[in-house]
Design a protein around this motif. Sequence first.
Motif, PDB file in Angstrom:
ATOM      1  N   ASP A 562       0.939  -1.184   0.041  1.00 54.80           N
ATOM      2  CA  ASP A 562      -0.018  -0.083  -0.060  1.00 54.80           C
ATOM      3  C   ASP A 562       1.024   1.076  -0.069  1.00 54.80           C
ATOM      4  O   ASP A 562       1.716   1.142   0.252  1.00 54.80           O
ATOM      5  CB  ASP A 562      -0.961   0.120   1.264  1.00 54.80           C
ATOM      6  N   VAL A 563       0.316   2.487  -0.246  1.00 52.97           N
ATOM      7  CA  VAL A 563       1.053   3.603  -0.524  1.00 52.97           C
ATOM      8  C   VAL A 563       0.321   4.871   0.239  1.00 52.97           C
ATOM      9  O   VAL A 563      -0.822   4.879   0.306  1.00 52.97           O
ATOM     10  CB  VAL A 563       1.019   4.009  -1.870  1.00 52.97           C
ATOM     11  N   ALA A 564       0.965   5.453   1.309  1.00 51.22           N
ATOM     12  CA  ALA A 564       0.474   6.689   1.703  1.00 51.22           C
ATOM     13  C   ALA A 564       1.586   7.852   1.303  1.00 51.22           C
ATOM     14  O   ALA A 564       2.731   7.705   1.110  1.00 51.22           O
ATOM     15  CB  ALA A 564       0.703   6.714   3.207  1.00 51.22           C
ATOM     16  N   LEU A 565       0.964   9.098   1.242  1.00 59.14           N
ATOM     17  CA  LEU A 565       1.402  10.221   0.604  1.00 59.14           C
ATOM     18  C   LEU A 565       0.886  11.462   1.372  1.00 59.14           C
ATOM     19  O   LEU A 565      -0.103  11.432   1.512  1.00 59.14           O
ATOM     20  CB  LEU A 565       1.129  10.118  -0.955  1.00 59.14           C
ATOM     21  N   LEU A 566       1.906  12.548   1.483  1.00 60.19           N
ATOM     22  CA  LEU A 566       1.608  13.686   2.051  1.00 60.19           C
ATOM     23  C   LEU A 566       2.403  14.605   1.544  1.00 60.19           C
ATOM     24  O   LEU A 566       3.719  14.435   1.255  1.00 60.19           O
ATOM     25  CB  LEU A 566       2.067  13.476   3.616  1.00 60.19           C
TER      26      LEU A 566
END
Length: 710
Positions: A562-566
């Motif tokens: 999965d991918v989290a981005l900020l």
Amino acid sequence: MVREEPAGPSVAPMSAGSGGTDTAGRPGAAADGAAAPILSAFGAAFRMGGFDWDLVAGTMQMDDAALDVFDFDPGEYDGRPETLGSRVLPDEGRQLDTLVAQALKDGSDQYGAYFRIRRRDGSHQWTHTQGIVHRDPSGRPVRIIGVLRDATHELTESAARLGLDEGRRQRAGVVEGTTAALAYARTVQDVIDLLNDSHALEHFGAASLVMGLLEAGRIHLVAEGPEGAFVPGTRFTRVDEPYPMSEVIRTLRPRFIDTAEDFAASFPVLWPHISGLGITAAAYLPLIAQARPIGALGLLYSDKRGFSEDERTLLVALGSSIAQSLQRAMLYEQEHDLAEGLQQAMLPRRITEVPGARIAVRYRSARLGRDVGGDWYDVIPLPGGRVGAVIGDVQGHDTHAAAVMGQLRIVLRAYAAEGHPPATVMARASVFLHELDTDRFATCTYAETDPGTGVVQVVRAGHVDPLVREADGTCRRISVEGGLPLGLSAEFGRLDYPVTTLELDAGQTLLLYTDGLVEKPGADLDEGLEWLSSLVRHGPSDLQELADHLCDVVAERGGEDDVALLLLRRLGAYAPGGGRFRQHVAQSDPEALSAARHMIRAAVRAWGAGSRADEIELVADELVTNALMHTDGGAIVTLRVRPGTPRRLRVEVEDRSSALPRRREAGEAGVSGRGLLLVDQLSDAWGVESRGGGKCVWCDFTLPDPPPGT
């Protein structure tokens, strides 16, 4: 059926018609058209008959024994080969046509073949034909005469297994091929797309296909083909309505419709709408999984009448395979929705707006492999207009990883909101994770940002380096000295987390992300970072569009993580009306003191202090140093611009000592004792206030007016 010049075979086997020539000189039947009595008696006893096929006229004579083999009464046969072809099984009829056509083309003078016919009662009968080809002087085939006989008792089961039932093998291949294709279907829509594919009907040998899923007591038609075959009013039907799919769902038994007449009589409501499709037979199969119906599949045929036992068995197997795939897809979607709901519940419900900055966050679950993971992001409002930006990844891809992630996110948020410096926040979070009853560790990056000054303090715990995108679109990697992942640093007693300080100019964007964004099969991390930098460089300038673009590209590429981005973008260097900066400086922490000096310098310059910037920096540094040296504990330094005319900047340093400062003359070394002298000389006003169990030393500076347009 194959056609040869001047007329070709059409599954017409056939006839022992006899000898002589006709008026055209062609070999033909006897003058009286009757076989010898002994042949007739022999043929009747052994069910053997003869045929005489005129290729020029396209007609075929059959004696009574031959007609009996084909289960025709003499008065029913019209002399056309196509009439006989309706009795032959389609697959074997095509093979027989090919055999005869090849014999006519390659100059053969005879051929022989086994094939099956379907009798009136629906049973199958093995038949053998032997034909002799007669040609004219130019070699052109003009007539075939021969015999055909009932070969049912001749063939053994082993002979049939040697290749006489090619049609059965082909149908079994359809089931195997469909099952193999369904193995790659992960969602219900994947199964529907497979059945709606233009080649699906060709594989099934059907003229039309329908599939419905059982939803809350109704049958929802989700697949139909070919285009234009949809019957209005049947998109949703009830289980108790007089439709074939309703019947098989109610009874949990397949329904095989052998003839058009049977269809019309059994389902008079539906038949008028599909009669134009030329349907001659149909098979409706209940889709059953875990002993309960989940839908129904209908296959409609236009080139057959009835179904053999083998065909029925294979079609039931096909329905079972589709049902299992649908059930697997439904369970996958339920698990995915549950996992995604759990993940979303663990993430912040909304992101607080930050004055002076724009923030975009995204989370994309993995579409390959397990869909729940430990990636998270967070945005934490801090005193003085600052904001803490967090990106992290708990080891593993399961509900336990998501649960640990939720606890760690809340704890890290609490530590940051208490006012601890970034290094302390990270160290305490590591101790918390180590004390949990888990063997998981986590990587994390925490960036404390002051949008007013652009100062960013970054702490990294085993995570990938952040990126910065310039206002012109160029992108660069920020090398951040890091510590061990959370949990591991506490386990090994290495809780030191170096702080890297950087400044964001107006229009620059800080990118924090998890490794799922840069990991590519067969490539190392550096290649992934280069790829991401290029993607950011050529991406949209709008922050939200850029976040969507990055997730879309990663989704197209696929992946098992999965991918989290900020994304955090600073809007401007100065906001009219003032700014505010607040920082805790721990005692015996030279790195914290150095970082505070750096941020004070950036803040006063960003607020337009002009020529007084050096004075303010020097006074603030003296007050902080004095508090650290002469009190027990750390200090909190606050800088804020007070609105009004003229503008004034106040520096406040709080400590936990109630002892008031006093001015002293410098010692013999000339080093100590000058702090308050500098404050008194350089500031416009200063004083001391009691603050609960401690005090606050403050001083004011008059600032020049900001440049026009700022």
